[in-house]
Scaffold this motif. Structure first.
Motif, PDB file in Angstrom:
ATOM      1  N   ASN A  36     -33.929  -9.279  12.657  1.00  0.00           N
ATOM      2  CA  ASN A  36     -34.225  -8.542  13.885  1.00  0.00           C
ATOM      3  C   ASN A  36     -33.545  -7.176  13.920  1.00  0.00           C
ATOM      4  O   ASN A  36     -33.624  -6.462  14.929  1.00  0.00           O
ATOM      5  CB  ASN A  36     -33.807  -9.358  15.111  1.00  0.00           C
ATOM      6  CG  ASN A  36     -32.328  -9.723  15.089  1.00  0.00           C
ATOM      7  OD1 ASN A  36     -31.567  -9.246  14.243  1.00  0.00           O
ATOM      8  ND2 ASN A  36     -31.919 -10.580  16.011  1.00  0.00           N
ATOM      9  N   GLY A  37     -32.859  -6.806  12.831  1.00  0.00           N
ATOM     10  CA  GLY A  37     -32.215  -5.501  12.747  1.00  0.00           C
ATOM     11  C   GLY A  37     -30.788  -5.472  13.245  1.00  0.00           C
ATOM     12  O   GLY A  37     -30.119  -4.430  13.144  1.00  0.00           O
ATOM     13  N   TYR A  38     -30.273  -6.578  13.769  1.00  0.00           N
ATOM     14  CA  TYR A  38     -28.897  -6.616  14.266  1.00  0.00           C
ATOM     15  C   TYR A  38     -27.923  -6.528  13.096  1.00  0.00           C
ATOM     16  O   TYR A  38     -28.101  -7.185  12.066  1.00  0.00           O
ATOM     17  CB  TYR A  38     -28.631  -7.902  15.048  1.00  0.00           C
ATOM     18  CG  TYR A  38     -29.265  -7.928  16.431  1.00  0.00           C
ATOM     19  CD1 TYR A  38     -30.162  -6.944  16.837  1.00  0.00           C
ATOM     20  CD2 TYR A  38     -28.958  -8.941  17.327  1.00  0.00           C
ATOM     21  CE1 TYR A  38     -30.736  -6.969  18.088  1.00  0.00           C
ATOM     22  CE2 TYR A  38     -29.536  -8.979  18.601  1.00  0.00           C
ATOM     23  CZ  TYR A  38     -30.436  -7.985  18.967  1.00  0.00           C
ATOM     24  OH  TYR A  38     -30.995  -8.017  20.201  1.00  0.00           O
ATOM     25  N   ARG A  39     -26.873  -5.730  13.292  1.00  0.00           N
ATOM     26  CA  ARG A  39     -25.834  -5.585  12.280  1.00  0.00           C
ATOM     27  C   ARG A  39     -24.706  -6.577  12.557  1.00  0.00           C
ATOM     28  O   ARG A  39     -24.285  -6.729  13.704  1.00  0.00           O
ATOM     29  CB  ARG A  39     -25.274  -4.157  12.278  1.00  0.00           C
ATOM     30  CG  ARG A  39     -26.286  -3.065  11.966  1.00  0.00           C
ATOM     31  CD  ARG A  39     -25.640  -1.697  12.202  1.00  0.00           C
ATOM     32  NE  ARG A  39     -26.464  -0.591  11.767  1.00  0.00           N
ATOM     33  CZ  ARG A  39     -27.411  -0.023  12.508  1.00  0.00           C
ATOM     34  NH1 ARG A  39     -27.648  -0.488  13.727  1.00  0.00           N
ATOM     35  NH2 ARG A  39     -28.114   0.992  12.047  1.00  0.00           N
ATOM     36  N   TYR A  40     -24.186  -7.181  11.494  1.00  0.00           N
ATOM     37  CA  TYR A  40     -23.075  -8.116  11.625  1.00  0.00           C
ATOM     38  C   TYR A  40     -21.958  -7.722  10.666  1.00  0.00           C
ATOM     39  O   TYR A  40     -22.216  -7.364   9.515  1.00  0.00           O
ATOM     40  CB  TYR A  40     -23.538  -9.549  11.350  1.00  0.00           C
ATOM     41  CG  TYR A  40     -24.440 -10.103  12.423  1.00  0.00           C
ATOM     42  CD1 TYR A  40     -23.908 -10.698  13.564  1.00  0.00           C
ATOM     43  CD2 TYR A  40     -25.819 -10.008  12.311  1.00  0.00           C
ATOM     44  CE1 TYR A  40     -24.736 -11.200  14.567  1.00  0.00           C
ATOM     45  CE2 TYR A  40     -26.657 -10.500  13.308  1.00  0.00           C
ATOM     46  CZ  TYR A  40     -26.104 -11.094  14.430  1.00  0.00           C
ATOM     47  OH  TYR A  40     -26.917 -11.576  15.412  1.00  0.00           O
ATOM     48  N   TYR A  41     -20.726  -7.784  11.186  1.00  0.00           N
ATOM     49  CA  TYR A  41     -19.556  -7.368  10.421  1.00  0.00           C
ATOM     50  C   TYR A  41     -18.617  -8.555  10.238  1.00  0.00           C
ATOM     51  O   TYR A  41     -18.327  -9.275  11.193  1.00  0.00           O
ATOM     52  CB  TYR A  41     -18.818  -6.239  11.148  1.00  0.00           C
ATOM     53  CG  TYR A  41     -19.616  -4.972  11.289  1.00  0.00           C
ATOM     54  CD1 TYR A  41     -19.408  -3.887  10.448  1.00  0.00           C
ATOM     55  CD2 TYR A  41     -20.608  -4.857  12.268  1.00  0.00           C
ATOM     56  CE1 TYR A  41     -20.143  -2.721  10.575  1.00  0.00           C
ATOM     57  CE2 TYR A  41     -21.353  -3.703  12.401  1.00  0.00           C
ATOM     58  CZ  TYR A  41     -21.116  -2.635  11.550  1.00  0.00           C
ATOM     59  OH  TYR A  41     -21.855  -1.490  11.673  1.00  0.00           O
ATOM     60  N   GLY A  42     -18.141  -8.733   8.999  1.00  0.00           N
ATOM     61  CA  GLY A  42     -17.190  -9.784   8.697  1.00  0.00           C
ATOM     62  C   GLY A  42     -15.794  -9.218   8.508  1.00  0.00           C
ATOM     63  O   GLY A  42     -15.535  -8.040   8.761  1.00  0.00           O
TER      64      GLY A  42
END
Length: 255
Positions: A36-42
């Motif tokens: 869906n284009g959402y960015r996720y950061y670890g």
């Protein structure tokens, strides 16, 4: 644990716009991008962001930060180097902090600040603001600021004092409106924001896009925030919100 871009922004005290900019230039890509284009950061991205912000505090340009981080894999060694750089920067800042404080005091009407101290601090503040504008909006915006500065080359201390008085009166009116519960995106607030916008245009040819982004600068640029907080410590966020809303509803900016 993964975090969204808005969660990382709140955690690190930066804007979502800044994180998106870091992604667009390859400095801090997200750990993954969902369908869906959402960015996720670890955790690796958060550690890299921490190092980026440390280097930004030192005034290191973004291209140089990218090179430094790409060349260093040892986190402990890198942080020790950052600590040494911070110590060096603290010594440098101690040398100029007095002049900057006196300049802010001068802009706030303190007549004990000498003209030499005032203009030295003003020059340093302008230099920092130019660098900030170039990073946020590009070199063209910074050059526009330089052009506006050149048009004030003949200004005297009294001219700056007059401008400072007008700015303080406007900020006091904004603070009073906020204390009365006026929302920063209301028509009443926009009457005050309009005066701020016209004042900005006198010193910088802001577009609807850059005026919207100016909301971030008013909160994140130390010099600009300090000038506002000298009048009202709680006003920067209210004004920043009003600036963004004004850019959208009155200037036609589309986020």
């Amino acid at each position: 644990m993964e975090r969204t871009v808005s969660e990382v922004a709140r955690l690190a005290g930066v804007s979502v716009r800044t994180l998106r900019h870091y992604d667009s230039i390859g400095l801090l890509p997200p750990g993954r991008v969902a369908q869906n284009g959402y960015r996720y950061y670890g955790r690796p991205e958060l550690l890299r962001l921490q190092r980026i912000l440390l280097l930004r505090e030192l005034g290191v340009p973004l291209p140089t930060i990218s090179r430094i981080l790409d060349e260093q894999d040892d986190e402990v060694h890198a942080l020790r180097e950052h600590r040494e750089q911070l110590l060096q920067e603290r010594r440098r800042l101690d040398a100029v902090l007095g002049a900057v404080d006196r300049t802010i005091a001068g802009l706030s009407g303190d007549e004990t600040v000498t003209d030499e101290e005032f203009f030295t601090g003003l020059s340093q503040a302008r230099s920092r603001l130019r660098e900030d504008l170039a990073e946020r909006f590009g070199e063209a915006a910074a050059e526009g600021f330089e052009k506006a500065v050149r048009e004030t080359d003949g200004w005297t201390r009294k001219d700056y004092d007059r401008m400072g008085d007008e700015g303080r009166r406007l900020l006091l009116r904004m603070g009073a409106a906020r204390d009365r519960g006026v929302r920063p995106d209301s028509d009443e607030a926009f009457e005050l924001i309009e005066q701020h916008y016209q004042g900005v245009l006198q010193l910088w040819p802001a577009t609807p896009t850059t005026y919207y982004a100016l909301g971030d600068l008013l909160v994140e640029n130390a010099d600009q925030r300090a000038i506002i907080e000298m009048v009202d410590r709680d006003l920067p966020e209210w004004l920043a919100t009003g600036v963004r809303a004004y850019a959208v509803r009155r200037l036609g900016y589309v986020p």
